[in-house]
Design a protein around this motif. Structure first.
Motif, PDB file in Angstrom:
ATOM      1  N   LEU A   1     -24.957  -4.083 -18.412  1.00 57.61           N
ATOM      2  CA  LEU A   1     -24.855  -5.106 -17.365  1.00 57.61           C
ATOM      3  C   LEU A   1     -26.178  -5.825 -17.139  1.00 57.61           C
ATOM      4  N   ASP A   2     -27.296  -5.116 -17.292  1.00 60.12           N
ATOM      5  CA  ASP A   2     -28.611  -5.745 -17.132  1.00 60.12           C
ATOM      6  C   ASP A   2     -28.954  -6.655 -18.314  1.00 60.12           C
TER       7      ASP A   2
ATOM      8  N   ALA B   1     -27.047  -3.293 -29.664  1.00 58.26           N
ATOM      9  CA  ALA B   1     -28.246  -2.458 -29.786  1.00 58.26           C
ATOM     10  C   ALA B   1     -28.181  -1.277 -28.825  1.00 58.26           C
ATOM     11  N   ILE B   2     -27.705  -1.521 -27.616  1.00 55.12           N
ATOM     12  CA  ILE B   2     -27.588  -0.446 -26.623  1.00 55.12           C
ATOM     13  C   ILE B   2     -26.560   0.583 -27.082  1.00 55.12           C
TER      14      ILE B   2
ATOM     15  N   TRP C   1     -19.752   4.245 -20.851  1.00 52.36           N
ATOM     16  CA  TRP C   1     -19.914   4.716 -19.473  1.00 52.36           C
ATOM     17  C   TRP C   1     -21.364   5.120 -19.188  1.00 52.36           C
ATOM     18  N   THR C   2     -22.003   5.806 -20.133  1.00 51.24           N
ATOM     19  CA  THR C   2     -23.374   6.256 -19.903  1.00 51.24           C
ATOM     20  C   THR C   2     -24.379   5.103 -19.956  1.00 51.24           C
ATOM     21  N   SER C   3     -24.074   4.065 -20.708  1.00 49.84           N
ATOM     22  CA  SER C   3     -25.022   2.953 -20.828  1.00 49.84           C
ATOM     23  C   SER C   3     -24.523   1.683 -20.152  1.00 49.84           C
ATOM     24  N   LEU C   4     -23.627   1.822 -19.205  1.00 50.07           N
ATOM     25  CA  LEU C   4     -23.047   0.654 -18.542  1.00 50.07           C
ATOM     26  C   LEU C   4     -24.084  -0.150 -17.772  1.00 50.07           C
ATOM     27  N   SER C   5     -24.998   0.522 -17.095  1.00 47.86           N
ATOM     28  CA  SER C   5     -26.008  -0.209 -16.322  1.00 47.86           C
ATOM     29  C   SER C   5     -26.918  -1.028 -17.236  1.00 47.86           C
TER      30      SER C   5
END
Length: 94
Positions: A50-51, A58-59, A43-47
């Motif tokens: 998606l990018d 890795a993210i 949820w915190t790294s969703l953007s």
């Protein structure tokens, strides 16, 4: 869980019912922890995901360690609140 153990699994003895309940409860807690941590990280790294969909691992590898506070709070709660109650065994006195 007790109803499932007695009526669905046809467990007869009290110890067998308790073993089934504790096994299910353990797996429930395990799934709850992993789902909470994974969902929080996603949820915190969703953007970012998606990018850059090719860099998902890795993210997530960078964002998973940020939820360490949840594990510390969980361990402290289990140790400081749960363990003394288990050791005192109020239910066994009755």
């Amino acid at each position: 869980f007790e109803w499932i153990a007695v009526h669905y699994e046809n467990r007869k003895t009290y110890s067998d019912v308790e073993k089934s309940i504790l096994t299910r409860y353990f797996y429930y807690q395990l799934a709850n922890i992993y789902i909470t941590v994974t969902a929080g990280s996603i949820w915190t790294s969703l953007s970012d995901i998606l990018d850059h969909p090719g860099n998902v691992f890795a993210i997530l590898g960078k964002s998973l360690p940020t939820v360490v506070g949840y594990f510390v709070a969980l361990l402290l709660t289990k140790i400081l609140a749960g363990l003394p109650l288990v050791m005192l065994r109020f239910g066994a006195l009755g």
